[in-house]
Write a protein that holds these residues in place. Structure first.
Motif, PDB file in Angstrom:
ATOM      1  N   TYR A   1      33.257  61.527  74.327  1.00  0.00           N
ATOM      2  CA  TYR A   1      33.502  62.570  74.894  1.00  0.00           C
ATOM      3  C   TYR A   1      32.833  63.119  73.342  1.00  0.00           C
ATOM      4  O   TYR A   1      32.232  64.008  73.186  1.00  0.00           O
ATOM      5  N   THR A   2      33.219  62.630  71.988  1.00  0.00           N
ATOM      6  CA  THR A   2      32.349  63.174  70.722  1.00  0.00           C
ATOM      7  C   THR A   2      32.272  62.026  70.009  1.00  0.00           C
ATOM      8  O   THR A   2      32.815  60.741  69.743  1.00  0.00           O
ATOM      9  N   LYS A   3      31.320  62.663  68.913  1.00  0.00           N
ATOM     10  CA  LYS A   3      31.711  61.437  67.174  1.00  0.00           C
ATOM     11  C   LYS A   3      30.774  62.801  66.400  1.00  0.00           C
ATOM     12  O   LYS A   3      31.283  63.735  66.966  1.00  0.00           O
ATOM     13  N   GLY A   4      31.268  61.705  65.152  1.00  0.00           N
ATOM     14  CA  GLY A   4      31.893  62.575  63.877  1.00  0.00           C
ATOM     15  C   GLY A   4      31.180  61.511  63.420  1.00  0.00           C
ATOM     16  O   GLY A   4      31.580  60.363  62.800  1.00  0.00           O
ATOM     17  N   THR A   5      30.756  62.365  62.047  1.00  0.00           N
ATOM     18  CA  THR A   5      31.474  61.789  60.473  1.00  0.00           C
ATOM     19  C   THR A   5      32.523  62.233  59.746  1.00  0.00           C
ATOM     20  O   THR A   5      33.051  63.942  59.759  1.00  0.00           O
ATOM     21  N   ALA A   6      32.467  61.654  58.955  1.00  0.00           N
ATOM     22  CA  ALA A   6      33.443  62.797  57.150  1.00  0.00           C
ATOM     23  C   ALA A   6      32.947  61.488  56.468  1.00  0.00           C
ATOM     24  O   ALA A   6      33.010  60.018  56.090  1.00  0.00           O
ATOM     25  N   VAL A   7      32.949  62.469  54.879  1.00  0.00           N
ATOM     26  CA  VAL A   7      33.139  61.731  53.366  1.00  0.00           C
ATOM     27  C   VAL A   7      33.987  62.128  53.099  1.00  0.00           C
ATOM     28  O   VAL A   7      34.606  62.733  53.048  1.00  0.00           O
ATOM     29  N   ILE A   8      34.996  60.852  52.215  1.00  0.00           N
ATOM     30  CA  ILE A   8      35.951  61.050  51.775  1.00  0.00           C
ATOM     31  C   ILE A   8      35.454  60.767  50.516  1.00  0.00           C
ATOM     32  O   ILE A   8      34.856  59.593  50.397  1.00  0.00           O
ATOM     33  N   VAL A   9      36.018  61.570  49.915  1.00  0.00           N
ATOM     34  CA  VAL A   9      35.407  60.994  47.776  1.00  0.00           C
ATOM     35  C   VAL A   9      37.007  60.254  47.096  1.00  0.00           C
ATOM     36  O   VAL A   9      37.798  60.740  47.394  1.00  0.00           O
ATOM     37  N   THR A  10      36.726  59.546  46.609  1.00  0.00           N
ATOM     38  CA  THR A  10      37.584  59.006  45.351  1.00  0.00           C
ATOM     39  C   THR A  10      38.569  60.205  45.058  1.00  0.00           C
ATOM     40  O   THR A  10      37.335  60.130  43.916  1.00  0.00           O
ATOM     41  N   LEU A  11      39.390  60.438  44.350  1.00  0.00           N
ATOM     42  CA  LEU A  11      39.614  61.812  43.490  1.00  0.00           C
ATOM     43  C   LEU A  11      41.275  60.998  42.547  1.00  0.00           C
ATOM     44  O   LEU A  11      41.804  60.830  42.901  1.00  0.00           O
ATOM     45  N   ASP A  12      40.883  61.264  41.675  1.00  0.00           N
ATOM     46  CA  ASP A  12      41.049  61.353  40.094  1.00  0.00           C
ATOM     47  C   ASP A  12      42.482  62.468  40.612  1.00  0.00           C
ATOM     48  O   ASP A  12      42.685  63.913  39.791  1.00  0.00           O
ATOM     49  N   TYR A  13      43.527  62.591  41.408  1.00  0.00           N
ATOM     50  CA  TYR A  13      44.277  64.114  41.887  1.00  0.00           C
ATOM     51  C   TYR A  13      44.706  64.126  40.141  1.00  0.00           C
ATOM     52  O   TYR A  13      45.344  65.415  39.686  1.00  0.00           O
ATOM     53  N   VAL A  14      45.122  63.595  39.082  1.00  0.00           N
ATOM     54  CA  VAL A  14      45.415  64.797  37.974  1.00  0.00           C
ATOM     55  C   VAL A  14      44.403  65.382  37.197  1.00  0.00           C
ATOM     56  O   VAL A  14      44.773  66.467  36.717  1.00  0.00           O
ATOM     57  N   LYS A  15      43.206  64.480  37.409  1.00  0.00           N
ATOM     58  CA  LYS A  15      41.574  65.351  35.899  1.00  0.00           C
ATOM     59  C   LYS A  15      41.073  66.188  37.759  1.00  0.00           C
ATOM     60  O   LYS A  15      40.312  66.705  36.864  1.00  0.00           O
ATOM     61  N   ASN A  16      41.105  66.296  38.514  1.00  0.00           N
ATOM     62  CA  ASN A  16      41.060  66.339  39.619  1.00  0.00           C
ATOM     63  C   ASN A  16      39.165  66.444  39.078  1.00  0.00           C
ATOM     64  O   ASN A  16      38.456  66.984  39.283  1.00  0.00           O
ATOM     65  N   GLU A  17      39.084  65.158  39.312  1.00  0.00           N
ATOM     66  CA  GLU A  17      37.231  64.370  39.000  1.00  0.00           C
ATOM     67  C   GLU A  17      36.931  63.324  40.234  1.00  0.00           C
ATOM     68  O   GLU A  17      38.435  62.661  40.321  1.00  0.00           O
ATOM     69  N   PRO A  18      36.140  63.239  40.382  1.00  0.00           N
ATOM     70  CA  PRO A  18      35.423  62.262  41.611  1.00  0.00           C
ATOM     71  C   PRO A  18      36.041  60.927  40.556  1.00  0.00           C
ATOM     72  O   PRO A  18      35.559  60.482  39.459  1.00  0.00           O
ATOM     73  N   VAL A  19      36.148  59.296  41.421  1.00  0.00           N
ATOM     74  CA  VAL A  19      35.955  58.127  40.758  1.00  0.00           C
ATOM     75  C   VAL A  19      35.463  57.599  40.772  1.00  0.00           C
ATOM     76  O   VAL A  19      36.272  57.475  42.332  1.00  0.00           O
ATOM     77  N   PRO A  20      35.110  56.417  40.576  1.00  0.00           N
ATOM     78  CA  PRO A  20      34.735  55.329  41.357  1.00  0.00           C
ATOM     79  C   PRO A  20      35.932  54.377  42.276  1.00  0.00           C
ATOM     80  O   PRO A  20      36.589  54.405  41.641  1.00  0.00           O
ATOM     81  N   LEU A  21      35.442  54.310  43.491  1.00  0.00           N
ATOM     82  CA  LEU A  21      36.439  53.156  44.793  1.00  0.00           C
ATOM     83  C   LEU A  21      36.604  52.453  43.695  1.00  0.00           C
ATOM     84  O   LEU A  21      35.543  51.487  43.691  1.00  0.00           O
ATOM     85  N   PRO A  22      38.075  51.847  43.797  1.00  0.00           N
ATOM     86  CA  PRO A  22      38.582  51.256  42.970  1.00  0.00           C
ATOM     87  C   PRO A  22      38.360  49.897  44.238  1.00  0.00           C
ATOM     88  O   PRO A  22      38.392  49.522  45.039  1.00  0.00           O
ATOM     89  N   ALA A  23      37.651  48.816  43.058  1.00  0.00           N
ATOM     90  CA  ALA A  23      37.245  46.888  43.891  1.00  0.00           C
ATOM     91  C   ALA A  23      38.665  46.700  44.456  1.00  0.00           C
ATOM     92  O   ALA A  23      38.200  46.194  45.776  1.00  0.00           O
TER      93      ALA A  23
END
Length: 153
Positions: free
Chosen positions: A115-137
């Motif tokens: 019926y439908t298809k799509g994408t989503a981009v998720i960023v790994t965020l440090d919620y304290v600093k409000n900055e992207p961080v590397p995806l944890p191993a």
């Protein structure tokens, strides 16, 4: 995503279309698609241990790191009409340094109609600093285990 099937996705969440999800044109309102994608996405994130900070400030990943939605899009293949049982699905198509791209699809549960298809981009965020961080191993390893494959650098 040609010739998709629910079997192509490691996370599949079944549900019933509710009458209240229909719009004046007699099919499911387009905005419902993003709720269905979200349901599959959250189920996926829970499976890999990346459910992120809760509203109460609790963190699921050590150090206050969690996911945040950066972008999402949908392509409507055919109208969803009541009554129908559906499945919302999710899989990872790409792992970046600080982000993960998921593919979503909604199918008919009984006949596999796309019926439908799509994408989503998720960023790994440090919620304290409000900055992207590397995806944890450990999260990357959990994705690769769930997907049954490895992703390039």
């Amino acid at each position: 995503m040609p010739d998709l099937s629910p079997k192509d996705f490691p996370v599949v969440v079944p549900f019933t279309l509710h009458w209240s999800e229909m719009d004046a044109f007699g099919h499911a309102n387009n905005a419902r698609t993003f709720t269905w994608f979200e349901t599959a996405r959250i189920a996926y994130l829970a499976r890999i241990g990346m459910t992120g900070p809760s509203g109460a400030g609790e963190t699921r990943i050590q150090g206050g790191v969690g996911p945040i939605l950066k972008a999402t899009q949908a392509e409507y293949v055919r109208p969803v009409v009541f009554p129908v049982r559906l499945v919302a699905s999710a899989r990872v198509s790409r792992i970046g340094n600080t982000s993960v791209t998921l593919e979503h699809a909604v199918f008919g549960e009984e006949d596999g109609t796309l019926y439908t298809k799509g994408t989503a981009v998720i960023v790994t965020l440090d919620y304290v600093k409000n900055e992207p961080v590397p995806l944890p191993a450990p999260v990357r390893a959990a994705i690769e285990a769930l997907e049954g494959r490895t992703f390039g650098p």
